[in-house]
Design a protein around this motif. Structure first.
Motif, PDB file in Angstrom:
ATOM      1  N   GLU A   1      48.219  45.466  46.738  1.00 13.45           N
ATOM      2  CA  GLU A   1      49.053  46.364  47.535  1.00 13.45           C
ATOM      3  C   GLU A   1      48.606  47.815  47.427  1.00 13.45           C
ATOM      4  OE1 GLU A   1      52.958  45.408  46.115  1.00 13.45           O
ATOM      5  OE2 GLU A   1      53.132  43.681  47.451  1.00 13.45           O
ATOM      6  N   LYS A   2      47.910  48.149  46.351  1.00 15.66           N
ATOM      7  CA  LYS A   2      47.410  49.518  46.202  1.00 15.66           C
ATOM      8  C   LYS A   2      46.332  49.839  47.227  1.00 15.66           C
ATOM      9  CE  LYS A   2      48.252  50.077  41.257  1.00 15.66           C
ATOM     10  NZ  LYS A   2      47.611  50.219  39.944  1.00 15.66           N
ATOM     11  N   VAL A   3      45.619  48.824  47.687  1.00 22.78           N
ATOM     12  CA  VAL A   3      44.518  49.070  48.614  1.00 22.78           C
ATOM     13  C   VAL A   3      44.744  48.490  50.005  1.00 22.78           C
ATOM     14  CG1 VAL A   3      42.772  49.270  46.818  1.00 22.78           C
ATOM     15  CG2 VAL A   3      43.222  47.036  47.815  1.00 22.78           C
ATOM     16  N   GLU A   4      45.734  47.635  50.155  1.00 20.68           N
ATOM     17  CA  GLU A   4      45.970  46.994  51.446  1.00 20.68           C
ATOM     18  C   GLU A   4      46.947  47.816  52.278  1.00 20.68           C
ATOM     19  OE1 GLU A   4      46.624  42.491  52.778  1.00 20.68           O
ATOM     20  OE2 GLU A   4      48.277  43.299  51.611  1.00 20.68           O
ATOM     21  N   ILE A   5      46.689  47.890  53.549  1.00 26.53           N
ATOM     22  CA  ILE A   5      47.583  48.572  54.476  1.00 26.53           C
ATOM     23  C   ILE A   5      48.097  47.523  55.462  1.00 26.53           C
ATOM     24  CG2 ILE A   5      45.699  49.312  55.979  1.00 26.53           C
ATOM     25  CD1 ILE A   5      47.267  51.909  56.457  1.00 26.53           C
ATOM     26  N   SER A   6      49.405  47.444  55.604  1.00 31.85           N
ATOM     27  CA  SER A   6      50.004  46.389  56.429  1.00 31.85           C
ATOM     28  C   SER A   6      49.967  46.762  57.913  1.00 31.85           C
ATOM     29  CB  SER A   6      51.462  46.161  55.998  1.00 31.85           C
ATOM     30  OG  SER A   6      52.251  47.279  56.366  1.00 31.85           O
ATOM     31  N   ASP A   7      50.194  45.762  58.759  1.00 33.68           N
ATOM     32  CA  ASP A   7      50.251  46.002  60.207  1.00 33.68           C
ATOM     33  C   ASP A   7      51.361  46.992  60.539  1.00 33.68           C
ATOM     34  OD1 ASP A   7      48.269  44.129  60.290  1.00 33.68           O
ATOM     35  OD2 ASP A   7      49.399  42.613  61.391  1.00 33.68           O
ATOM     36  N   ALA A   8      52.500  46.867  59.846  1.00 38.56           N
ATOM     37  CA  ALA A   8      53.621  47.784  60.081  1.00 38.56           C
ATOM     38  C   ALA A   8      53.229  49.210  59.691  1.00 38.56           C
ATOM     39  CB  ALA A   8      54.845  47.331  59.292  1.00 38.56           C
ATOM     40  N   ASP A   9      52.486  49.356  58.576  1.00 35.66           N
ATOM     41  CA  ASP A   9      52.029  50.690  58.157  1.00 35.66           C
ATOM     42  C   ASP A   9      51.087  51.289  59.196  1.00 35.66           C
ATOM     43  OD1 ASP A   9      53.451  50.515  55.793  1.00 35.66           O
ATOM     44  OD2 ASP A   9      51.725  49.853  54.599  1.00 35.66           O
ATOM     45  N   ILE A  10      50.219  50.466  59.750  1.00 36.93           N
ATOM     46  CA  ILE A  10      49.269  50.940  60.767  1.00 36.93           C
ATOM     47  C   ILE A  10      50.030  51.404  62.003  1.00 36.93           C
ATOM     48  CG2 ILE A  10      47.407  50.236  62.333  1.00 36.93           C
ATOM     49  CD1 ILE A  10      46.464  48.334  60.046  1.00 36.93           C
ATOM     50  N   GLU A  11      50.994  50.614  62.429  1.00 38.77           N
ATOM     51  CA  GLU A  11      51.796  50.978  63.601  1.00 38.77           C
ATOM     52  C   GLU A  11      52.547  52.285  63.345  1.00 38.77           C
ATOM     53  OE1 GLU A  11      52.970  50.738  67.403  1.00 38.77           O
ATOM     54  OE2 GLU A  11      51.634  49.283  66.455  1.00 38.77           O
ATOM     55  N   HIS A  12      53.106  52.418  62.171  1.00 37.02           N
ATOM     56  CA  HIS A  12      53.835  53.644  61.809  1.00 37.02           C
ATOM     57  C   HIS A  12      52.895  54.852  61.824  1.00 37.02           C
ATOM     58  CE1 HIS A  12      56.900  56.099  59.935  1.00 37.02           C
ATOM     59  NE2 HIS A  12      56.023  56.471  59.040  1.00 37.02           N
TER      60      HIS A  12
ATOM     61  N   GLU B   1      55.809  32.110  32.614  1.00 34.70           N
ATOM     62  CA  GLU B   1      56.126  33.534  32.741  1.00 34.70           C
ATOM     63  C   GLU B   1      54.853  34.381  32.745  1.00 34.70           C
ATOM     64  OE1 GLU B   1      58.985  34.758  29.779  1.00 34.70           O
ATOM     65  OE2 GLU B   1      60.359  33.149  30.351  1.00 34.70           O
ATOM     66  N   ASN B   2      53.912  34.046  31.888  1.00 36.56           N
ATOM     67  CA  ASN B   2      52.656  34.803  31.828  1.00 36.56           C
ATOM     68  C   ASN B   2      51.838  34.644  33.105  1.00 36.56           C
ATOM     69  OD1 ASN B   2      53.052  35.977  29.306  1.00 36.56           O
ATOM     70  ND2 ASN B   2      52.189  34.232  28.229  1.00 36.56           N
ATOM     71  N   ILE B   3      51.809  33.442  33.641  1.00 35.40           N
ATOM     72  CA  ILE B   3      51.060  33.215  34.886  1.00 35.40           C
ATOM     73  C   ILE B   3      51.726  33.963  36.041  1.00 35.40           C
ATOM     74  CG2 ILE B   3      50.429  31.442  36.580  1.00 35.40           C
ATOM     75  CD1 ILE B   3      49.925  29.582  34.118  1.00 35.40           C
ATOM     76  N   ILE B   4      53.051  33.975  36.084  1.00 32.81           N
ATOM     77  CA  ILE B   4      53.770  34.738  37.117  1.00 32.81           C
ATOM     78  C   ILE B   4      53.474  36.226  36.959  1.00 32.81           C
ATOM     79  CG2 ILE B   4      56.074  35.486  37.857  1.00 32.81           C
ATOM     80  CD1 ILE B   4      56.991  32.567  37.354  1.00 32.81           C
ATOM     81  N   ARG B   5      53.472  36.730  35.728  1.00 30.70           N
ATOM     82  CA  ARG B   5      53.160  38.142  35.474  1.00 30.70           C
ATOM     83  C   ARG B   5      51.752  38.483  35.961  1.00 30.70           C
ATOM     84  NH1 ARG B   5      50.021  40.321  32.110  1.00 30.70           N
ATOM     85  NH2 ARG B   5      49.820  38.489  30.804  1.00 30.70           N
ATOM     86  N   ILE B   6      50.806  37.591  35.702  1.00 25.85           N
ATOM     87  CA  ILE B   6      49.421  37.811  36.150  1.00 25.85           C
ATOM     88  C   ILE B   6      49.373  37.837  37.686  1.00 25.85           C
ATOM     89  CG2 ILE B   6      47.116  36.769  36.262  1.00 25.85           C
ATOM     90  CD1 ILE B   6      47.676  35.717  33.370  1.00 25.85           C
ATOM     91  N   ALA B   7      50.042  36.894  38.326  1.00 27.76           N
ATOM     92  CA  ALA B   7      50.054  36.849  39.790  1.00 27.76           C
ATOM     93  C   ALA B   7      50.689  38.118  40.366  1.00 27.76           C
ATOM     94  CB  ALA B   7      50.813  35.615  40.271  1.00 27.76           C
ATOM     95  N   GLN B   8      51.762  38.593  39.759  1.00 32.24           N
ATOM     96  CA  GLN B   8      52.409  39.817  40.230  1.00 32.24           C
ATOM     97  C   GLN B   8      51.497  41.023  40.027  1.00 32.24           C
ATOM     98  OE1 GLN B   8      56.059  39.520  37.976  1.00 32.24           O
ATOM     99  NE2 GLN B   8      57.167  38.641  39.713  1.00 32.24           N
ATOM    100  N   SER B   9      50.743  41.035  38.952  1.00 34.52           N
ATOM    101  CA  SER B   9      49.806  42.134  38.706  1.00 34.52           C
ATOM    102  C   SER B   9      48.691  42.131  39.749  1.00 34.52           C
ATOM    103  CB  SER B   9      49.203  42.028  37.306  1.00 34.52           C
ATOM    104  OG  SER B   9      50.204  42.179  36.325  1.00 34.52           O
ATOM    105  N   TYR B  10      48.198  40.939  40.087  1.00 37.29           N
ATOM    106  CA  TYR B  10      47.200  40.835  41.161  1.00 37.29           C
ATOM    107  C   TYR B  10      47.777  41.376  42.468  1.00 37.29           C
ATOM    108  CZ  TYR B  10      43.344  38.134  39.074  1.00 37.29           C
ATOM    109  OH  TYR B  10      42.261  37.734  38.351  1.00 37.29           O
TER     110      TYR B  10
END
Length: 159
Positions: free
Chosen positions: A74-85, A60-69
């Motif tokens: 996601e705070k800094v990444e912009i997806s291809d769909a976002d760019i198209e939009h 559970e802790n490792i999953i929580r860490i992975a989700q936090s990463y």
């Protein structure tokens, strides 16, 4: 990267390293070997329950860490769909305001639109550009100020 984000990522890295160094497999193996000699079924059951609980908690802790990463990414990444939009939105804005701006302004906005494509934006992102911080934060401040001004009372002229 902001100092807050760097701190969060460093903390997550430290937590993840703790689990990596802990050596869960060898620790469980050692515990299992030590309880093999146990004859009391109740103690044996409790020991296995403890091992299972520890493994589930670590998972559970490792999953929580992975989700936090993932959240930080996601705070800094912009997806291809976002760019198209974004590209489509700018096209629509140009169409709406074209009657209100000069030809030079329309050309400048059109050039900006041409820059908004997956290749350009992804390359900038790989180089460390943070769109949400560089563009989103200033736009949010501008909008907030505009809204605040709407609430201000304008002096009325006496006739």
């Amino acid at each position: 990267m902001t100092p807050e984000v760097a701190t969060v990522i460093a903390t997550l890295g430290t937590e993840l390293t703790t689990y990596a160094v802990k050596g869960t497999v060898s620790a469980v193996s050692t515990k299992v070997k030590s309880i093999k000699e146990e004859k009391n079924i109740e103690k044996l059951k409790n020991n296995y329950d403890e091992i299972i609980s520890e493994l589930l908690e670590e998972r559970e802790n490792i999953i929580r860490i992975a989700q936090s990463y993932r959240t930080e990414l996601e705070k800094v990444e912009i997806s291809d769909a976002d760019i198209e939009h974004l590209h489509n939105t700018i096209e629509n804005v140009i169409g709406v305001i074209s009657g209100y701006i000069t030809e030079d302004q329309a050309y400048a906005i059109g050039s900006l639109k041409d820059l908004i494509n997956v290749d350009t934006l992804k390359t900038m992102q790989l180089l460390g550009f943070n769109y949400k911080e560089a563009i989103g934060v200033p736009l949010t401040k501008i909008c907030a100020k505009a809204i605040e001004r709407l609430g201000e009372k304008k002096p009325t002229k006496k006739r």
